[in-house]
Every structure is written in C-alpha cells, then in structure tokens.
Design a protein around this motif. Structure first.
Motif, PDB file in Angstrom:
ATOM      1  N   MET A  77       0.830  -1.219   0.000  1.00 22.43           N
ATOM      2  CA  MET A  77       0.000   0.000   0.000  1.00 22.43           C
ATOM      3  C   MET A  77       0.856   1.256   0.000  1.00 22.43           C
ATOM      4  O   MET A  77       1.832   1.340   0.745  1.00 22.43           O
ATOM      5  N   ASP A  78       0.459   2.227  -0.792  1.00 20.04           N
ATOM      6  CA  ASP A  78       1.187   3.484  -0.872  1.00 20.04           C
ATOM      7  C   ASP A  78       0.825   4.385   0.323  1.00 20.04           C
ATOM      8  O   ASP A  78      -0.377   4.626   0.561  1.00 20.04           O
ATOM      9  N   PRO A  79       1.827   4.883   1.083  1.00 21.84           N
ATOM     10  CA  PRO A  79       1.524   5.674   2.280  1.00 21.84           C
ATOM     11  C   PRO A  79       0.642   6.908   2.004  1.00 21.84           C
ATOM     12  O   PRO A  79      -0.350   7.127   2.708  1.00 21.84           O
ATOM     13  N   GLY A  84      -4.734   9.324   2.471  1.00 21.81           N
ATOM     14  CA  GLY A  84      -5.813  10.036   1.771  1.00 21.81           C
ATOM     15  C   GLY A  84      -7.200   9.542   2.176  1.00 21.81           C
ATOM     16  O   GLY A  84      -8.181  10.274   2.087  1.00 21.81           O
ATOM     17  N   ARG A  85      -7.296   8.315   2.666  1.00 25.54           N
ATOM     18  CA  ARG A  85      -8.584   7.776   3.128  1.00 25.54           C
ATOM     19  C   ARG A  85      -9.070   8.469   4.395  1.00 25.54           C
ATOM     20  O   ARG A  85     -10.218   8.303   4.791  1.00 25.54           O
ATOM     21  N   PHE A  86      -8.108   9.131   5.094  1.00 21.08           N
ATOM     22  CA  PHE A  86      -8.427   9.665   6.424  1.00 21.08           C
ATOM     23  C   PHE A  86      -8.323  11.184   6.471  1.00 21.08           C
ATOM     24  O   PHE A  86      -7.893  11.756   7.474  1.00 21.08           O
ATOM     25  N   ALA A  87      -8.721  11.842   5.400  1.00 26.70           N
ATOM     26  CA  ALA A  87      -8.656  13.302   5.317  1.00 26.70           C
ATOM     27  C   ALA A  87      -9.362  13.925   6.523  1.00 26.70           C
ATOM     28  O   ALA A  87     -10.467  13.521   6.885  1.00 26.70           O
ATOM     29  N   GLY A  88      -8.680  14.892   7.176  1.00 27.74           N
ATOM     30  CA  GLY A  88      -9.271  15.606   8.308  1.00 27.74           C
ATOM     31  C   GLY A  88      -9.191  14.865   9.633  1.00 27.74           C
ATOM     32  O   GLY A  88      -9.550  15.412  10.673  1.00 27.74           O
ATOM     33  N   ARG A  89      -8.722  13.627   9.622  1.00 29.08           N
ATOM     34  CA  ARG A  89      -8.637  12.839  10.863  1.00 29.08           C
ATOM     35  C   ARG A  89      -7.229  12.921  11.447  1.00 29.08           C
ATOM     36  O   ARG A  89      -6.262  13.238  10.761  1.00 29.08           O
ATOM     37  N   ILE A  90      -7.121  12.594  12.723  1.00 28.40           N
ATOM     38  CA  ILE A  90      -5.805  12.407  13.339  1.00 28.40           C
ATOM     39  C   ILE A  90      -5.451  10.923  13.199  1.00 28.40           C
ATOM     40  O   ILE A  90      -6.224  10.053  13.622  1.00 28.40           O
ATOM     41  N   VAL A  91      -4.321  10.662  12.557  1.00 25.53           N
ATOM     42  CA  VAL A  91      -3.894   9.283  12.295  1.00 25.53           C
ATOM     43  C   VAL A  91      -2.595   9.021  13.055  1.00 25.53           C
ATOM     44  O   VAL A  91      -1.595   9.721  12.857  1.00 25.53           O
ATOM     45  N   GLY A  95       3.520   1.678  13.943  1.00 26.41           N
ATOM     46  CA  GLY A  95       4.647   0.757  13.759  1.00 26.41           C
ATOM     47  C   GLY A  95       4.189  -0.540  13.117  1.00 26.41           C
ATOM     48  O   GLY A  95       3.036  -0.624  12.649  1.00 26.41           O
ATOM     49  N   GLY A  96       5.022  -1.586  13.133  1.00 27.25           N
ATOM     50  CA  GLY A  96       6.399  -1.629  13.624  1.00 27.25           C
ATOM     51  C   GLY A  96       7.388  -0.904  12.726  1.00 27.25           C
ATOM     52  O   GLY A  96       6.992  -0.121  11.837  1.00 27.25           O
ATOM     53  N   PRO A  97       8.692  -1.180  12.933  1.00 28.39           N
ATOM     54  CA  PRO A  97       9.746  -0.438  12.246  1.00 28.39           C
ATOM     55  C   PRO A  97       9.586  -0.291  10.726  1.00 28.39           C
ATOM     56  O   PRO A  97       9.777   0.822  10.215  1.00 28.39           O
ATOM     57  N   PRO A  98       9.201  -1.331   9.966  1.00 29.77           N
ATOM     58  CA  PRO A  98       9.074  -1.111   8.518  1.00 29.77           C
ATOM     59  C   PRO A  98       8.001  -0.074   8.179  1.00 29.77           C
ATOM     60  O   PRO A  98       8.113   0.636   7.180  1.00 29.77           O
ATOM     61  N   VAL A  99       6.981  -0.006   9.028  1.00 29.53           N
ATOM     62  CA  VAL A  99       5.900   0.971   8.792  1.00 29.53           C
ATOM     63  C   VAL A  99       6.412   2.374   9.104  1.00 29.53           C
ATOM     64  O   VAL A  99       6.183   3.324   8.340  1.00 29.53           O
TER      65      VAL A  99
END
Ligand SMILES: NC(=O)c1ccc[n+]([C@@H]2O[C@H](COP(=O)([O-])OP(=O)(O)OC[C@H]3O[C@@H](n4cnc5c(N)ncnc54)[C@H](OP(=O)(O)O)[C@@H]3O)[C@@H](O)[C@H]2O)c1
Length: 134
Positions: A77-79, A84-91, A95-99
């Motif tokens: 999945m492209d970061p 972009g799915r969570f526009a206006g939200r706090i995300v 983790g983990g490390p690769p993420v």
C-alpha cells in the motif's frame, strides 16, 4: 481536501528497545511507569485512527478495539494514498519499524516515552525517523 494529521506515540527502552518476540519487551510489567504508559497511549489515541502493520494491530487488546479505528497497512500500500482515506482525521502511525520507515517523512509529531526497561529486544527505534528518514 483537508489532509490527515499524522502523529506517532510510542514507547522505547533505555537504548531504543521497541519489541521482543512480537510483544512489547516489558509486556506484563505492572509497575507504575509501564501501566501509566499504556493508559496514556490509549487516552491519546481514543477516537482517532491507529494505522499499523499486521503484527502490531493483532496485539491490540479487545477492549481497545471499540474506541479507536484500527487500520492494518501492508507493504503493497502506498503511504500517501492510504492517508488520503483519512482526510481531516488524526492518524497515529503505530509501527512496527518497517511501517515507521515508510511513514516517517509524513509525521508531524513524535511522542516518545523512554521507559526504565534496559533488557533485550528484536525491534529497535531508529532516531533517523525523527528527521523523516530511515
Ligand atoms: N514500543 C512500541 O511503542 C511499539 C509500537 C509498535 C510495535 N511494537 C513492537 O514491534 C513488533 C511488531 O512490529 P513488526 O515490525 O515486527 O510487525 P508489524 O507490526 O506487522 O509491522 C511490519 C509489517 O508491516 C507491513 N507493512 C505495512 N506497510 C509497509 C510498508 N510501507 N513498508 C514495509 N512494510 C509495511 C509489512 O508486512 P507485509 O509485507 O506482510 O504487508 C511488515 O512486515 C512487536 O514486538 C511490537 O510489540 C512496539
């Protein structure tokens, strides 16, 4: 379109220990700093999105699955597109490390608690994440 606000809240040991055998290295430690840290994590993320890799999401306890939105990210999945799915939200990038390697350049706020733990680990915090790299 309003963008997501991208944050991290994580806890590390004295030398940057993050994980051990799929769990927190200090898992089960009931002394005050550890208990307070877990409570604080759930307070800060309540009502928001917690986006993380499959192992980290699997480790979220049942009680914590009702008052925050969990989202599993995969390496395919492209970061930018995912956020972009969570526009206006706090995300919160959990983790983990690769993420964190993939999302660090998009994070505006790191909240890192350094716990008294100084034992073994197989997952480590990378300070380069704080300046957007890995
Ligand atoms: N101390 C803390 O605050 C903290 C926080 C979080 C986790 N941890 C610890 O860390 C460990 C779990 O982390 P983990 O890394 O082993 O497993 P993980 O949470 O499953 O995260 C890594 C996986 O995320 C997926 N992924 C999603 N987006 C990616 C991307 N853009 N690039 C690369 N991979 C991506 C990959 O799986 P696929 O290739 O299968 O998609 C990768 O193997 C546990 O020990 C846990 O307790 C500690």
């Amino acid at each position: 379109m309003q963008q997501a606000i991208v944050r991290v809240v994580c806890a590390i040991g004295q030398s940057g220990q993050l994980g051990l055998e799929g769990k927190l290295p200090w898992e089960g430690n009931r002394s005050p700093p550890y208990v307070a840290d877990v409570a604080r994590f759930f307070d800060l993320t309540r009502g928001h999105v917690l986006l993380a890799g499959p192992k980290t999401i699997a480790s979220v306890p049942k009680f914590a699955r009702v008052d925050r939105e969990l989202f599993t990210v995969r390496s395919s999945m492209d970061p930018q597109e995912t956020l972009g799915r969570f526009a206006g939200r706090i995300v919160f990038i959990g983790g983990g490390p690769p993420v964190w390697n993939a999302y660090a350049h998009l994070v505006s706020h790191w909240d890192v608690t350094r716990l008294p733990y100084d034992g073994p680990a197989d997952r480590w915090f990378d300070p380069r994440w704080l300046v957007g790299g890995s």
